[in-house]
Design a protein around this motif. Structure first.
Motif, PDB file in Angstrom:
ATOM      1  N   UNK A  62      -1.163  -7.413  -2.277  1.00 56.63           N
ATOM      2  CA  UNK A  62      -0.102  -6.849  -3.118  1.00 56.63           C
ATOM      3  C   UNK A  62      -0.300  -5.382  -3.470  1.00 56.63           C
ATOM      4  N   UNK A  63      -1.537  -4.899  -3.349  1.00 59.14           N
ATOM      5  CA  UNK A  63      -1.788  -3.548  -3.851  1.00 59.14           C
ATOM      6  C   UNK A  63      -2.440  -2.627  -2.816  1.00 59.14           C
ATOM      7  N   UNK A  64      -3.704  -2.894  -2.476  1.00 55.72           N
ATOM      8  CA  UNK A  64      -4.480  -1.899  -1.723  1.00 55.72           C
ATOM      9  C   UNK A  64      -3.879  -1.578  -0.351  1.00 55.72           C
ATOM     10  N   UNK A  65      -3.256  -2.564   0.336  1.00 61.00           N
ATOM     11  CA  UNK A  65      -2.739  -2.267   1.681  1.00 61.00           C
ATOM     12  C   UNK A  65      -1.597  -1.240   1.630  1.00 61.00           C
ATOM     13  N   UNK A  66      -0.970  -1.083   0.471  1.00 67.13           N
ATOM     14  CA  UNK A  66       0.157  -0.149   0.367  1.00 67.13           C
ATOM     15  C   UNK A  66      -0.244   1.241  -0.099  1.00 67.13           C
ATOM     16  N   UNK A  67      -1.510   1.438  -0.457  1.00 65.42           N
ATOM     17  CA  UNK A  67      -1.915   2.765  -0.921  1.00 65.42           C
ATOM     18  C   UNK A  67      -1.932   3.748   0.249  1.00 65.42           C
ATOM     19  N   UNK A  68      -1.722   5.023  -0.042  1.00 61.95           N
ATOM     20  CA  UNK A  68      -1.765   6.029   1.018  1.00 61.95           C
ATOM     21  C   UNK A  68      -3.194   6.101   1.565  1.00 61.95           C
ATOM     22  N   UNK A  69      -3.336   6.550   2.811  1.00 62.39           N
ATOM     23  CA  UNK A  69      -4.679   6.656   3.407  1.00 62.39           C
ATOM     24  C   UNK A  69      -5.554   7.537   2.548  1.00 62.39           C
ATOM     25  N   UNK A  70      -4.969   8.616   1.997  1.00 65.48           N
ATOM     26  CA  UNK A  70      -5.769   9.540   1.187  1.00 65.48           C
ATOM     27  C   UNK A  70      -6.292   8.829  -0.059  1.00 65.48           C
ATOM     28  N   UNK A  71      -5.467   8.001  -0.679  1.00 70.05           N
ATOM     29  CA  UNK A  71      -5.899   7.312  -1.901  1.00 70.05           C
ATOM     30  C   UNK A  71      -6.971   6.260  -1.612  1.00 70.05           C
TER      31      UNK A  71
END
Ligand code: HEC
Ligand code: HEC
Ligand code: HEC
Length: 476
Positions: free
Chosen positions: A269-278
């Motif tokens: 629900x969360x980490x897979x959607x973060x930007x690569x930089x984040x």
């Protein structure tokens, strides 16, 4: 007007009309900046608000998810913009107070199952964007979820005022000028929105995070969030930056680790959607966390075990389950229930879809929770590249096709002995604890005893005063 001028005027008028129309469309009603709503949506994902505020199969952010805590079940609330059931009446100030200080609009204190101890770090700008998202980017749902009713004295919300005085820091996020911008962004995300410590940091007697053991491993319901400090054997000090990034994005890092339970959900629900930089920033920061070493660890969790099976000793044996009359052994249970996917020697499949059970952080752990929980509840993690699915074998206690506690003891001990950390053993009590949703705390009982004791002292004092007043009157 000349013949040439007329089309020109018409074109200008048309252009103006289109211009005003598109300007009107770009600005949301109420004059809220659409980019702010977008940023708020991203922050809500990075903070995984949905993990708790959206119940499985329920409407987005309508609450009602039961959260097992050591002092009882806490239900999440409706945070949609509904005025009757949600937070439609919250001003931005009210919202900031709830998210960062754990206080509702009506002044009632929230239980720390809502991770305000981490969200306290959210900047004013980020709170503003989150607020805009929850006001204008989320559909209102007028359903009031089930109310939380903790046992006395935990039902007195004001008791959290004392807890907050002790354990809720009022410091806001301050960037460390000696560290890189990447590290600082990672520190903000990991400690604030992504709240890694609420699961990975052990808790003390009053359920406060033990900051001296930051990220050294904590129990979250039935699962155990392991030590992720930079210690080479107790933590993940031997993981590369790339490996940690891959694990956070996909929940899969063959052969070392997979994400099941609450970590699987956080990835989904969360980490897979973060930007690569984040994600890279979080990894940079986590890899620099001071090592916390546990003296009983001599090698990393994923270093244990080898391929093997007890197939030879089983030839001719026909007992598979306890209902055959003979009591099954762990090896038999393994061969008949697990080997079809994890292979007869525990090596998993060539494409790594089915993990190897040796060199696996779950079977190499000193804490048995995650092996028991995996057997009971299985794995179900959906990410953009596909789904990781293992069926649960014991989550439904009343279903006779599911393992009973004794079978799970036999199986888990076999897996630890054969493929993992042989020193880890599993008892029926361990299985019962994971089945009931994790260890419970003696805090409720102690608090009840404390309140009862205080009431007795008060009663004795009142009796004594009455007695003394009566004697004075008699002697007077
Ligand atoms: C780990 C679970 C969890 C996460 C993650 C979480 N919450 Fe909560 N939240 C809760 C629970 C549980 C409550 C109710 C607590 C209680 O009744 O004391 C709550 C209550 C609230 C309330 C108070 C509403 C009311 O009037 O009762 C607000 C506002 C809120 N959460 C907003 C958020 C936002 C915004 C996010 C993401 C930034 C978030 N929450 C993430 C568990 C969570
Ligand atoms: C809601 C609870 C929760 C949150 C939040 C959470 N984790 Fe986890 N984490 C877990 C659990 C439980 C496991 C064990 C999963 C398993 O083995 O299947 C885990 C496993 C891991 C592992 C693998 C360790 C190993 O050796 O197998 C890493 C790395 C990790 N988490 C990093 C993080 C980071 C970084 C964050 C914050 C950005 C974070 N986690 C946030 C619960 C959580
Ligand atoms: C139908 C196929 C299937 C069966 C049967 C199966 N598994 Fe799994 N198992 C999986 C998959 C798929 C995963 C998750 C892979 C991932 O997370 O990427 C998994 C993961 C695991 C993990 C790692 C969990 C983690 O958190 O890292 C363990 C340990 C495990 N299984 C043990 C068992 C045991 C013991 C049995 C027998 C009771 C069993 N499995 C039966 C498919 C299966």
């Amino acid at each position: 007007m000349t013949r040439l001028a007329r089309p020109f005027v018409v074109a200008v008028v048309l252009l103006l009309a289109v211009g005003t129309m598109s300007a009107c469309l770009a600005a949301e009603p109420n004059g809220v900046d659409p980019d702010s709503i977008k940023r708020g949506a991203y922050l809500a994902t990075a903070s995984d608000c949905a993990a708790c505020h959206t119940a499985p199969g329920g409407l987005a952010f309508a609450g009602g998810l039961p959260i097992a805590s050591p002092v009882g079940t806490i239900f999440s609330t409706n945070i949609t913009p509904s005025a009757s059931a949600g937070i439609g009446n919250y001003s931005e100030v009210d919202f900031a107070r709830a998210v960062r200080r754990g206080v509702r609009k009506d002044g009632g204190n929230l239980y720390p199952a809502m991770p305000y101890t981490s969200y306290r770090l959210l900047t004013d700008a980020d709170i503003h964007d989150l607020y805009n998202y929850f006001r204008h980017g989320v559909a209102a749902v007028d359903l009031v979820p089930r109310r939380t009713a903790l046992p006395f004295p935990m039902n007195i919300r004001a008791s959290m005022i004392g807890w907050n005085l002790l354990f809720l820091s009022s410091a806001s996020f301050v960037a460390d000028p000696h560290q890189s911008a990447d590290w600082n962004r990672g520190a903000y995300l990991a400690n604030g929105p992504a709240h890694c410590s609420t699961c990975h940091t052990p808790r003390g007697f009053l359920m406060q995070e033990l900051s001296g053991s930051n990220l050294a491993g904590g129990q979250v319901g039935p699962w155990f969030a392991p030590n992720i400090t930079s210690d080479a054997s107790s933590g993940i000090g031997s993981w590369t930056q790339q490996e940690l990034v891959q694990y956070l994005r996909t929940g899969s890092l063959p052969p070392k680790a997979r994400a099941a339970g609450s970590m699987g959900e956080a990835v989904e629900h969360s980490f897979q959607y973060l930007t690569s930089a984040d994600v890279a920033a979080i990894a940079t920061y986590i890899r620099a966390i001071p090592a916390v070493h546990d003296g009983s660890d001599s090698q990393s969790r994923f270093g244990y075990g080898t391929a093997g099976s007890m197939l030879g000793t089983l030839r001719g044996a026909n007992g598979i389950r306890s209902d055959t009359g003979t009591s099954p052994t762990g090896a038999e249970l393994f061969l008949s229930n697990c080997a079809s996917c994890h292979a007869s020697r525990g090596q998993g499949s060539k494409d790594d879809y089915y993990p190897s059970l040796f060199h696996n952080s779950v079977t190499g752990a000193a804490n048995s929770s995650n092996l028991i929980a995996t057997i009971l509840y299985g794995v179900d993690r959906k990410i953009s590249s596909g789904q990781a699915y293992m069926p649960g074998f014991g989550g439904h206690k009343t279903d006779p096709s599911q393992f009973n506690d004794n079978e799970i003891v036999l199986l888990a001990n076999y897996v630890f002995q054969q493929y993992g950390r042989a020193g880890t053993t599993v008892s029926r009590g361990d299985v019962a604890v994971v089945r009931q949703g994790g260890p419970s705390s003696s805090l409720v009982l102690l608090a009840q005893i404390g309140v009862a004791a205080a009431a007795c002292v008060l009663l004795l004092l009142v009796l004594f005063l009455i007695f003394r007043a009566a004697r004075r009157r008699r002697t007077a």
